[in-house]
Write an enzyme that holds these catalytic residues in place. Structure first.
Site, mmCIF file in Angstrom:
data_model
loop_
_atom_site.group_PDB
_atom_site.id
_atom_site.type_symbol
_atom_site.label_atom_id
_atom_site.label_comp_id
_atom_site.label_asym_id
_atom_site.label_seq_id
_atom_site.Cartn_x
_atom_site.Cartn_y
_atom_site.Cartn_z
ATOM 1 N N ILE B 116 4.953 -4.656 2.695
ATOM 2 C CA ILE B 116 5.445 -5.725 1.841
ATOM 3 C C ILE B 116 5.080 -5.427 0.403
ATOM 4 O O ILE B 116 4.041 -4.812 0.127
ATOM 5 C CB ILE B 116 4.862 -7.073 2.296
ATOM 6 C CG1 ILE B 116 3.347 -7.038 2.398
ATOM 7 C CG2 ILE B 116 5.435 -7.442 3.651
ATOM 8 C CD1 ILE B 116 2.728 -8.263 3.021
ATOM 9 N N CYS B 117 5.975 -5.857 -0.522
ATOM 10 C CA CYS B 117 5.655 -5.764 -1.940
ATOM 11 C C CYS B 117 5.465 -4.295 -2.332
ATOM 12 O O CYS B 117 6.273 -3.445 -1.969
ATOM 13 C CB CYS B 117 4.405 -6.620 -2.189
ATOM 14 S SG CYS B 117 3.995 -6.951 -3.884
ATOM 15 N N ALA B 118 4.389 -3.970 -3.021
ATOM 16 C CA ALA B 118 4.160 -2.585 -3.453
ATOM 17 C C ALA B 118 3.749 -1.675 -2.297
ATOM 18 O O ALA B 118 3.680 -0.448 -2.458
ATOM 19 C CB ALA B 118 3.082 -2.558 -4.538
#
Lengths: 199, 199
Positions: B116-118
């Protein structure tokens, strides 16, 4: 910079705690978490308190920033107090006479008091005056005689919510009250909510 | 009971970590958090590792369940691996050769890999094959040459999302894959989301 206390105890709901803490920090609020121990808990010495992790309701272990006694008389300098749910944690916090006095004093001086989920119990134990309030359904029966109980997701002026589904809207309501509507928008943008999310 | 690893390092986004951990536990998944330390970090002895708290991206301190070396060869028994974002934490995790091998082996054996995300950076450093993927916008440029980059909130089969706004939908997608659609509904109900919330 506005400042906020957020309380934590064994059994606190970790999502409710973390979403509020993180979102307020993103808004530029100085956030300090405070460990509240049960009165009978003699296993935690004061020095050890802030190094020891709390075990939250689903097993995440979080280390509080300061202990109750480290907060002590400095509590007056904070602008807001927030109490997350999680039934066991909320019970410990609601039974703390230190917290009962603190919450009443914040309330009476017009400061922001935020209670979410089962933490609405603190409104009762702190003997706050009758006013609109909501909570997690599991503690409704303990509250609906003394308050104007509502089923809404958000009830101001005390900002109590049935969580954790409403943790983000609750956190953003706190940001708006402490930092203004502009800051609320600034914080929401980079968090990339799906289109249509109710906040 | 399905089991899942969730990785954590200094700088991990605490909402993304906590929402996934908590929601999976609510679904009956056995969740184990694993501390990943930078290679140069000699200050953390192995024994000390799991007692020491990680400092997350907005200052919440979380104590991991086990260390990387405690996980060791037992990693094969888990059904899923989840990697939260927070740029600094995601960078540490993506640079770990231990994790690169682990993620590739989970991927190749058809197990669930959630980033998720970075954390989508790990797909690149683990040399996963070209496939649909999304991420936080800040790391898009590092990914769009090697993957079929998409702007959607959720992309399976690797379930990467731009977070934390999508942390709940991401967690529920993991629950559905590990425990089925019925369990997903059972977990969502008591969390009391506001009407209209996109999950």
């Amino acid at each position: 910079m506005p400042s906020a206390l957020i309380l934590i105890a064994d059994g606190t709901e970790e999502m409710e705690f973390t979403i509020v803490y993180d979102t307020l920090v993103r808004a530029g609020v100085k956030v300090t978490s405070v460990l509240i121990s049960p009165p009978s808990d003699t296993s935690r010495g004061d020095e050890a308190e802030t190094d020891a992790a709390v075990r939250c309701s689903r097993g995440v272990r979080i280390v509080p920033d300061i202990s109750q006694s480290q907060l002590g008389a400095s509590s007056g300098k904070y602008d807001a107090i927030v109490i997350p749910g999680g039934l066991k944690g909320a019970e410990t916090i609601s039974q703390s006479s230190f917290i009962q006095v603190l919450v009443k004093s914040f309330h009476d001086s017009g400061k922001l008091v935020g209670m979410i989920c089962a933490a609405s119990l603190v409104a009762k134990t702190s003997r706050l005056p009758r006013q609109p309030l909501t909570s997690h359904p599991s503690v409704k029966e303990q509250l609906d005689k003394d308050f104007e109980y509502r089923e809404d997701s958000v009830v101001t002026r005390l900002n109590r919510l049935p969580l954790p589904g409403t943790a983000f809207p609750f956190a953003f309501a706190l940001v708006e009250k402490l930092c203004g509507a502009q800051k609320r928008s600034e914080v929401i943008g980079p968090m990339v909510f799906p289109p249509g999310t109710v906040l």
